[in-house]
Design an enzyme around this catalytic site. Structure first.
Site, PDB file in Angstrom:
ATOM      1  N   GLN A  37      -4.982  46.164  56.874  1.00 58.82           N
ATOM      2  CA  GLN A  37      -4.349  44.823  56.960  1.00 58.82           C
ATOM      3  C   GLN A  37      -4.493  43.711  55.949  1.00 58.82           C
ATOM      4  OE1 GLN A  37      -4.865  41.757  60.004  1.00 58.82           O
ATOM      5  NE2 GLN A  37      -7.012  41.911  60.258  1.00 58.82           N
ATOM      6  N   ILE A  38      -5.550  43.667  55.369  1.00 59.51           N
ATOM      7  CA  ILE A  38      -5.998  42.931  54.076  1.00 59.51           C
ATOM      8  C   ILE A  38      -5.122  43.567  53.149  1.00 59.51           C
ATOM      9  CG2 ILE A  38      -7.681  42.071  52.437  1.00 59.51           C
ATOM     10  CD1 ILE A  38      -9.529  41.616  54.676  1.00 59.51           C
ATOM     11  N   ARG A  51     -17.772  46.576  63.044  1.00 65.17           N
ATOM     12  CA  ARG A  51     -18.447  46.504  63.957  1.00 65.17           C
ATOM     13  C   ARG A  51     -17.899  47.010  65.300  1.00 65.17           C
ATOM     14  NH1 ARG A  51     -23.572  42.658  63.923  1.00 65.17           N
ATOM     15  NH2 ARG A  51     -24.838  43.947  65.440  1.00 65.17           N
ATOM     16  N   ARG A  79     -26.734  46.518  64.521  1.00 67.59           N
ATOM     17  CA  ARG A  79     -26.614  46.048  63.081  1.00 67.59           C
ATOM     18  C   ARG A  79     -27.126  47.268  62.283  1.00 67.59           C
ATOM     19  NH1 ARG A  79     -26.609  41.169  61.423  1.00 67.59           N
ATOM     20  NH2 ARG A  79     -27.128  40.765  59.286  1.00 67.59           N
ATOM     21  N   ASN A  88     -22.003  51.593  56.768  1.00 70.12           N
ATOM     22  CA  ASN A  88     -21.413  51.207  55.579  1.00 70.12           C
ATOM     23  C   ASN A  88     -21.975  51.590  54.145  1.00 70.12           C
ATOM     24  OD1 ASN A  88     -18.947  49.215  56.063  1.00 70.12           O
ATOM     25  ND2 ASN A  88     -20.623  48.504  57.472  1.00 70.12           N
ATOM     26  N   ASP A 129     -14.798  31.390  52.332  1.00 67.74           N
ATOM     27  CA  ASP A 129     -15.495  30.453  52.936  1.00 67.74           C
ATOM     28  C   ASP A 129     -15.396  29.210  52.044  1.00 67.74           C
ATOM     29  OD1 ASP A 129     -16.770  32.263  54.531  1.00 67.74           O
ATOM     30  OD2 ASP A 129     -17.652  32.904  52.876  1.00 67.74           O
ATOM     31  N   ARG A 144     -12.115  27.685  52.869  1.00 67.34           N
ATOM     32  CA  ARG A 144     -11.963  27.061  54.019  1.00 67.34           C
ATOM     33  C   ARG A 144     -12.614  25.766  54.113  1.00 67.34           C
ATOM     34  NH1 ARG A 144     -13.850  32.571  56.940  1.00 67.34           N
ATOM     35  NH2 ARG A 144     -11.999  33.447  57.691  1.00 67.34           N
ATOM     36  N   HIS A 151     -22.071  35.720  53.385  1.00 68.32           N
ATOM     37  CA  HIS A 151     -20.640  35.567  53.777  1.00 68.32           C
ATOM     38  C   HIS A 151     -21.021  36.058  55.464  1.00 68.32           C
ATOM     39  CE1 HIS A 151     -16.670  35.771  55.042  1.00 68.32           C
ATOM     40  NE2 HIS A 151     -16.817  37.198  55.582  1.00 68.32           N
TER      41      HIS A 151
HETATM   42  P1  NAI Z   1      -8.542  47.225  58.539  1.00 69.38           P
HETATM   43  O1  NAI Z   1      -9.379  47.843  59.529  1.00 69.38           O
HETATM   44  O2  NAI Z   1      -7.070  46.560  58.944  1.00 69.38           O
HETATM   45  O3  NAI Z   1      -8.221  48.153  57.330  1.00 69.38           O
HETATM   46  C1  NAI Z   1      -9.471  48.581  56.633  1.00 69.38           C
HETATM   47  C2  NAI Z   1      -8.933  49.913  55.895  1.00 69.38           C
HETATM   48  O4  NAI Z   1      -9.949  50.478  55.174  1.00 69.38           O
HETATM   49  C3  NAI Z   1      -8.342  50.985  56.794  1.00 69.38           C
HETATM   50  O5  NAI Z   1      -6.935  51.315  56.565  1.00 69.38           O
HETATM   51  C4  NAI Z   1      -9.289  51.925  56.799  1.00 69.38           C
HETATM   52  O6  NAI Z   1      -8.540  53.420  57.029  1.00 69.38           O
HETATM   53  C5  NAI Z   1      -9.908  51.864  55.505  1.00 69.38           C
HETATM   54  N1  NAI Z   1     -11.028  52.530  55.054  1.00 69.38           N
HETATM   55  C6  NAI Z   1     -12.272  52.878  55.747  1.00 69.38           C
HETATM   56  N2  NAI Z   1     -13.223  53.493  55.511  1.00 69.38           N
HETATM   57  C7  NAI Z   1     -12.550  53.811  53.978  1.00 69.38           C
HETATM   58  C8  NAI Z   1     -13.111  54.366  52.938  1.00 69.38           C
HETATM   59  N3  NAI Z   1     -14.524  55.033  52.921  1.00 69.38           N
HETATM   60  N4  NAI Z   1     -12.475  54.341  51.802  1.00 69.38           N
HETATM   61  C9  NAI Z   1     -11.122  53.730  51.632  1.00 69.38           C
HETATM   62  N5  NAI Z   1     -10.921  53.337  52.980  1.00 69.38           N
HETATM   63  C10 NAI Z   1     -11.330  53.374  53.918  1.00 69.38           C
HETATM   64  O7  NAI Z   1      -9.528  45.833  58.186  1.00 69.38           O
HETATM   65  P2  NAI Z   1      -9.057  44.549  57.374  1.00 69.38           P
HETATM   66  O8  NAI Z   1      -8.691  43.632  58.118  1.00 69.38           O
HETATM   67  O9  NAI Z   1      -8.133  44.958  56.213  1.00 69.38           O
HETATM   68  O10 NAI Z   1     -10.392  44.245  56.766  1.00 69.38           O
HETATM   69  C11 NAI Z   1     -11.339  44.960  55.815  1.00 69.38           C
HETATM   70  C12 NAI Z   1     -12.686  44.478  55.716  1.00 69.38           C
HETATM   71  O11 NAI Z   1     -12.747  43.166  55.083  1.00 69.38           O
HETATM   72  C13 NAI Z   1     -13.338  44.353  56.904  1.00 69.38           C
HETATM   73  O12 NAI Z   1     -14.630  44.886  56.749  1.00 69.38           O
HETATM   74  C14 NAI Z   1     -13.508  42.764  57.294  1.00 69.38           C
HETATM   75  O13 NAI Z   1     -14.655  42.620  58.193  1.00 69.38           O
HETATM   76  C15 NAI Z   1     -13.586  42.338  55.918  1.00 69.38           C
HETATM   77  N6  NAI Z   1     -13.391  40.901  55.993  1.00 69.38           N
HETATM   78  C16 NAI Z   1     -13.947  40.146  54.843  1.00 69.38           C
HETATM   79  C17 NAI Z   1     -13.694  38.853  54.501  1.00 69.38           C
HETATM   80  C18 NAI Z   1     -14.903  38.123  53.641  1.00 69.38           C
HETATM   81  O14 NAI Z   1     -14.299  36.932  53.307  1.00 69.38           O
HETATM   82  N7  NAI Z   1     -15.632  38.814  52.796  1.00 69.38           N
HETATM   83  C19 NAI Z   1     -12.586  38.096  55.200  1.00 69.38           C
HETATM   84  C20 NAI Z   1     -11.900  38.982  56.168  1.00 69.38           C
HETATM   85  C21 NAI Z   1     -12.246  40.493  56.463  1.00 69.38           C
END
Ligand code: NAI
Length: 328
Positions: free
Chosen positions: A15-16, A92, A98, A105, A159, A162, A187
């Protein structure tokens, strides 16, 4: 138009990714005169979905999109890249400890660090978004012994943004009236959003709000914002996270404005009593693609306690992943 640069994005079908790729391709990150070749990495089962995203990228006919590579091979994804946004991570799950999260990861970020080490440009700019972002960045950095440790950063910019938004709303200012916001540390909910050095229209922000609001409302609201979004939306922040990633990379590539700074998770170097060895949120200025920690800020007891608490958490996370580090 300049020569195209290569930008890797992992987790590109997530989604990101969906909120991020179109903005990078449209020139929001590196400018309207800088063509990009996107290198999109996904896990094998997500490749069909990724193909759909590639079709949509092509259908936008962006003037600044010079090519797309879509792959499940990390070595192809990071070949000759100038920028890498590491978004894909293991979330998670229910009942997951944890330790298991850090381990899962590690299995992603250690090989990605090694692949960057072996294939990326020597001055690659790496931003880790996937959580736990700071420690994932550390794992990647520690598996890339031939790259400058300062190639690796983690995202605390969401952050930071925000915090700007909360302070602007409280004081009736616009976010652009606020300068010198700082996010210290991890973070996570231990992060420390610090307004002691911030200004609103040139005046001290700390004088514009009462102490109780700062301590009891502002700080917890910024720290807990991610959870509040999940509760409201039923999914974690995506568009705002993508926007913050664009801000982080844009400023790293193109520099910060005179008189202002931004917050970035970067390798600690002892500044402000944070020993080397963790990726810590700091206020930085950026010029010619290099960040410099803002020095000389006065740190009171209130700030010191919070900066040390978030440092402690980062060192605990580090202790849980040290066995994944390559020998330097
Ligand atoms: P999501 O689950 O929608 O997408 C993650 C994608 O990564 C999935 O399509 C998955 O197939 C793919 N993926 C998983 N393992 C992989 C690998 N080894 N190589 C390549 N692709 C892989 O998750 P979303 O919402 O896009 O979030 C992604 C990450 O960003 C999460 O860990 C979330 O916690 C983090 N996040 C960090 C923020 C920050 O401020 N630092 C803010 C919001 C989210």
């Amino acid at each position: 138009m300049k020569t195209p640069v290569r930008v890797a994005v992992t987790g590109a079908a997530g989604q990101i990714g969906y909120a991020l790729l179109f903005r990078i391709a449209a020139g929001d990150m590196l400018g309207p005169d800088q063509p990009v070749i996107l290198h999109l990495l996904e896990i094998t089962p997500a490749l069909p979905a990724l193909q759909g995203v590639v079709m949509e990228l092509n259908d936008c006919a962006f003037p600044t999109l010079a090519g797309v590579v879509a792959t499940d091979d990390v070595n192809v994804a990071f070949k000759d890249v100038d920028y890498a946004l590491l978004v894909g991570a293991r979330p998670r799950g229910p009942g997951m400890e944890r330790k298991d999260l850090l381990e899962a990861n590690g299995a992603i970020f250690a090989p990605q660090g090694k692949a960057l080490n072996d294939h990326a440009k020597r001055d690659v700019k790496v931003l880790v978004v996937g959580n736990p972002a700071n420690t994932n960045a550390l794992i990647a950095q520690q598996n890339a012994p031939d790259l400058d440790p300062n190639c690796f950063t983690a995202m605390v910019r969401l952050d930071h943004n925000r915090a700007l938004s909360q302070l602007a709303e409280k004081t009736g200012a616009h976010t652009t009236d606020i300068k010198r916001m700082t996010i210290w540390g991890n973070h996570s909910s231990t992060q420390y959003p610090d307004i002691h050095h911030a200004t609103i229209k040139g005046r001290p922000a700390i004088d514009a709000v009462d102490g109780a609001w700062y301590k009891d409302t502002f700080i917890p609201t910024v720290q807990q914002r991610g959870a509040a979004i999940i509760k409201a939306r039923g999914a974690s922040s995506a568009a705002s996270a993508a926007s913050a990633a664009i801000d982080h990379m844009r400023d790293w590539a193109r520099g910060t404005a005179d008189g202002d700074w931004v917050s970035m998770g970067i390798p600690s170097d002892g500044s402000y009593g944070i020993r080397p060895g963790v990726i810590y949120g700091y206020p930085v200025t950026i010029k010619d693609g290099r960040f410099t920690i803002v020095q000389g800020l006065e740190i009171g007891t209130f700030s010191r306690e919070r900066m040390d608490a978030t440092d402690k958490e980062l060192r605990e996370e580090r202790a849980g992943v040290e066995h994944l580090f390559a020998q330097r």
